[in-house]
Design a protein around this motif. Sequence first.
Motif, PDB file in Angstrom:
ATOM      1  N   SER A  48       0.813  -1.217   0.000  1.00 24.70           N
ATOM      2  CA  SER A  48       0.000   0.000   0.000  1.00 24.70           C
ATOM      3  C   SER A  48       0.848   1.270   0.000  1.00 24.70           C
ATOM      4  N   ARG A  49       1.893   1.318   0.826  1.00 24.12           N
ATOM      5  CA  ARG A  49       2.695   2.536   0.935  1.00 24.12           C
ATOM      6  C   ARG A  49       3.379   2.876  -0.394  1.00 24.12           C
ATOM      7  N   TRP A  50       3.918   1.872  -1.059  1.00 22.11           N
ATOM      8  CA  TRP A  50       4.587   2.103  -2.333  1.00 22.11           C
ATOM      9  C   TRP A  50       3.576   2.474  -3.411  1.00 22.11           C
ATOM     10  N   TYR A  51       2.450   1.812  -3.396  1.00 21.94           N
ATOM     11  CA  TYR A  51       1.414   2.089  -4.393  1.00 21.94           C
ATOM     12  C   TYR A  51       0.940   3.532  -4.292  1.00 21.94           C
ATOM     13  N   HIS A  52       0.717   3.985  -3.060  1.00 21.67           N
ATOM     14  CA  HIS A  52       0.272   5.368  -2.871  1.00 21.67           C
ATOM     15  C   HIS A  52       1.397   6.357  -3.197  1.00 21.67           C
ATOM     16  N   ALA A  53       2.651   5.977  -2.938  1.00 21.80           N
ATOM     17  CA  ALA A  53       3.771   6.853  -3.302  1.00 21.80           C
ATOM     18  C   ALA A  53       3.835   7.029  -4.816  1.00 21.80           C
ATOM     19  N   ALA A  54       3.610   5.935  -5.554  1.00 18.88           N
ATOM     20  CA  ALA A  54       3.615   6.023  -7.019  1.00 18.88           C
ATOM     21  C   ALA A  54       2.466   6.889  -7.518  1.00 18.88           C
ATOM     22  N   LEU A  55       1.263   6.680  -6.953  1.00 22.16           N
ATOM     23  CA  LEU A  55       0.120   7.506  -7.345  1.00 22.16           C
ATOM     24  C   LEU A  55       0.344   8.970  -6.986  1.00 22.16           C
ATOM     25  N   ASN A  56       0.926   9.211  -5.811  1.00 24.98           N
ATOM     26  CA  ASN A  56       1.203  10.586  -5.386  1.00 24.98           C
ATOM     27  C   ASN A  56       2.187  11.262  -6.337  1.00 24.98           C
ATOM     28  N   SER A  57       3.208  10.517  -6.784  1.00 29.40           N
ATOM     29  CA  SER A  57       4.178  11.081  -7.719  1.00 29.40           C
ATOM     30  C   SER A  57       3.506  11.478  -9.027  1.00 29.40           C
ATOM     31  N   LEU A  58       2.647  10.605  -9.532  1.00 25.17           N
ATOM     32  CA  LEU A  58       1.938  10.922 -10.770  1.00 25.17           C
ATOM     33  C   LEU A  58       0.973  12.082 -10.567  1.00 25.17           C
ATOM     34  N   PHE A  59       0.308  12.107  -9.423  1.00 22.87           N
ATOM     35  CA  PHE A  59      -0.634  13.190  -9.115  1.00 22.87           C
ATOM     36  C   PHE A  59       0.084  14.535  -9.068  1.00 22.87           C
ATOM     37  N   MET A  60       1.222  14.590  -8.358  1.00 21.10           N
ATOM     38  CA  MET A  60       1.965  15.838  -8.271  1.00 21.10           C
ATOM     39  C   MET A  60       2.534  16.240  -9.623  1.00 21.10           C
ATOM     40  N   THR A  61       2.946  15.259 -10.415  1.00 18.17           N
ATOM     41  CA  THR A  61       3.468  15.566 -11.743  1.00 18.17           C
ATOM     42  C   THR A  61       2.401  16.251 -12.596  1.00 18.17           C
ATOM     43  N   VAL A  62       1.166  15.764 -12.518  1.00 15.81           N
ATOM     44  CA  VAL A  62       0.082  16.327 -13.325  1.00 15.81           C
ATOM     45  C   VAL A  62      -0.278  17.736 -12.875  1.00 15.81           C
ATOM     46  N   ILE A  63      -0.572  17.904 -11.585  1.00 14.52           N
ATOM     47  CA  ILE A  63      -1.074  19.206 -11.135  1.00 14.52           C
ATOM     48  C   ILE A  63       0.029  20.268 -11.140  1.00 14.52           C
ATOM     49  N   SER A  64       1.265  19.895 -10.764  1.00 19.17           N
ATOM     50  CA  SER A  64       2.351  20.873 -10.763  1.00 19.17           C
ATOM     51  C   SER A  64       2.730  21.265 -12.188  1.00 19.17           C
ATOM     52  N   THR A  65       2.696  20.305 -13.104  1.00 20.17           N
ATOM     53  CA  THR A  65       2.996  20.616 -14.497  1.00 20.17           C
ATOM     54  C   THR A  65       1.960  21.568 -15.083  1.00 20.17           C
ATOM     55  N   LEU A  66       0.687  21.337 -14.772  1.00 19.53           N
ATOM     56  CA  LEU A  66      -0.367  22.220 -15.271  1.00 19.53           C
ATOM     57  C   LEU A  66      -0.187  23.645 -14.753  1.00 19.53           C
ATOM     58  N   SER A  67       0.012  23.784 -13.446  1.00 21.10           N
ATOM     59  CA  SER A  67       0.147  25.127 -12.870  1.00 21.10           C
ATOM     60  C   SER A  67       1.421  25.812 -13.359  1.00 21.10           C
ATOM     61  N   CYS A  68       2.525  25.061 -13.458  1.00 16.55           N
ATOM     62  CA  CYS A  68       3.775  25.638 -13.964  1.00 16.55           C
ATOM     63  C   CYS A  68       3.615  26.120 -15.402  1.00 16.55           C
ATOM     64  N   THR A  69       2.952  25.318 -16.226  1.00 17.21           N
ATOM     65  CA  THR A  69       2.801  25.670 -17.642  1.00 17.21           C
ATOM     66  C   THR A  69       1.922  26.907 -17.812  1.00 17.21           C
ATOM     67  N   VAL A  70       0.847  27.001 -17.041  1.00 18.27           N
ATOM     68  CA  VAL A  70      -0.040  28.171 -17.126  1.00 18.27           C
ATOM     69  C   VAL A  70       0.714  29.442 -16.748  1.00 18.27           C
ATOM     70  N   ILE A  71       1.421  29.400 -15.610  1.00 15.14           N
ATOM     71  CA  ILE A  71       2.172  30.576 -15.165  1.00 15.14           C
ATOM     72  C   ILE A  71       3.264  30.923 -16.166  1.00 15.14           C
ATOM     73  N   ALA A  72       3.961  29.898 -16.657  1.00 18.77           N
ATOM     74  CA  ALA A  72       5.042  30.134 -17.619  1.00 18.77           C
ATOM     75  C   ALA A  72       4.514  30.762 -18.898  1.00 18.77           C
ATOM     76  N   PHE A  73       3.365  30.296 -19.373  1.00 19.93           N
ATOM     77  CA  PHE A  73       2.792  30.855 -20.600  1.00 19.93           C
ATOM     78  C   PHE A  73       2.402  32.317 -20.403  1.00 19.93           C
TER      79      PHE A  73
END
Length: 536
Positions: A48-73
Amino acid sequence: MKRLRNEPVLALGVAAIILITCLFVVWPIMKVISFTRLEDYVKIFTYSRWYHAALNSLFMTVISTLSCTVIAFIFAYTIARLKVPFKGLFKFITILPIVSPPFIVALSYILLFGRQGIISKYVLHVNIDVYGWHGLWLVQTMTFFPYAYAVIYGVLKSISNNLEYAAYNLGATHWQVFKNVFLPLCRPGIAGGALITAMNVLADFGNPMIIAGNFTVLPTEAYMQMSGLFDLNSAAVLSTALLIPALGLFVWNRAWVGKKSYVTVTGKETSLDHFPLPSFIKWGLFTFCLLITLIVLAVYGVLFYGAFTKTWGFDWSFTLQNLHYVTAKSREIFNSLKFALLASLAAGFFSLPLAFIVQRRQIGINRLLDFLAILPGAVPGVFLGLGFAMAFNEGPLLLSGTSLIMVLALMFWNLPTCYSANLAGLQQISGALEEASLNLGAGHFTTFRKIVLPLLKGPFISGIVVSFLRSVTCLSVIIFIYSAKTSVGTVSILGLVQNGAWGSASAFTVVLISIAFVVLAVAEFFLRKQGRSIEL
């Protein structure tokens, strides 16, 4: 291959390049991947801990990438196309996070909004829990949006106004022109910026380590398995799980960048001013950029304030004690500079003949050499550091605990940076100059030394400087391979933050940032004399 048979010196050089890159790039990667059995990777889905760590990494990648790209644009659009004040300040803001340790925004966020934060406790009088995914999201957004900005801004500058004017002349509204004409032309830059941001967010180690709290992600979980539980097998599994999406993003990014489909008009170019936007949109974008700028300035301002504060949150009196601590840790500062200088020089000189062979010599294996040169860029820093720790921890090449392993790890981590700079420089040099030299009787080496090298001086120095700045502020690559004698500034800062020594951590960070800016200013001064600038 026929050319290699006819030029033994070239063949020897190519063989040496392949041998060295396989030893220090491919071998560490294979060592980590092959260390565990196939069934061990199933734990990522069953534990469970590893599974949630993997999901958390993907989740942060998506939301941080979106916010970074909007601000950068928005930043890129405002700077490239609008007539507004403070453009110089906005550009300066986009440089700051790139030349700083990767986790200083997390440190500053705690100093601003933590339990003893200036804003949370002394301005708003509230108790804010800054730890968790929301704090990490804000921190990663402020840290990585300049990476997306650099790509998007380069594309926006090259877009011609002609198509937009044609659309306006046909009666299109501002929104229609933006949606149907301008935005499609920006897609390569937006996609490239988003992919570069995603790669950095996915591999981010320092920020989650400081501010994520119980919100685990793959890089920090791999570190805890290695340093806390001494479970090398689990660390290898988690690092490999991090490698797969990082490699996929890297390949996708190379595909986008390789297209270079930014040309909008051929033929004679016109110098039309950008079509004016409605005032409320123009000044709305300006206000947004100004707000982000104030946040970034607050982030760095609080660091300088904290560096001269006796006890953060309790005793605000002025002191130089924190700087005395940095002086006492001068060995870490010296190690940071020494390793960064040696690694950047080594990466620069190693990448120079590699880029020249790939660009100028058709030997049948150019794609292989290009792949080996850019491969470290696809590998997260934590993974590469773990690979070096595993590959060179025993004979025949025992390097653990030495300065050499630190230099080599940083060198090959920076190899894609120097290689790309030299390759871009070579692409701007006409091959006719070399042909003329050869026709006049000069040999290949003489032509390279007297014709190519002087013309390549700017990109070569630029690549070394950028590599030096990255090495001074690096944490993820060296976190598994440093020893008591080879510890560096970023490791000391991380330890101080974990121990709650905010003042000393701020002072250490200020010193590293100051060094980075001095190096950047000196290099920029010399390059401007040659009509060039450093591309961060």
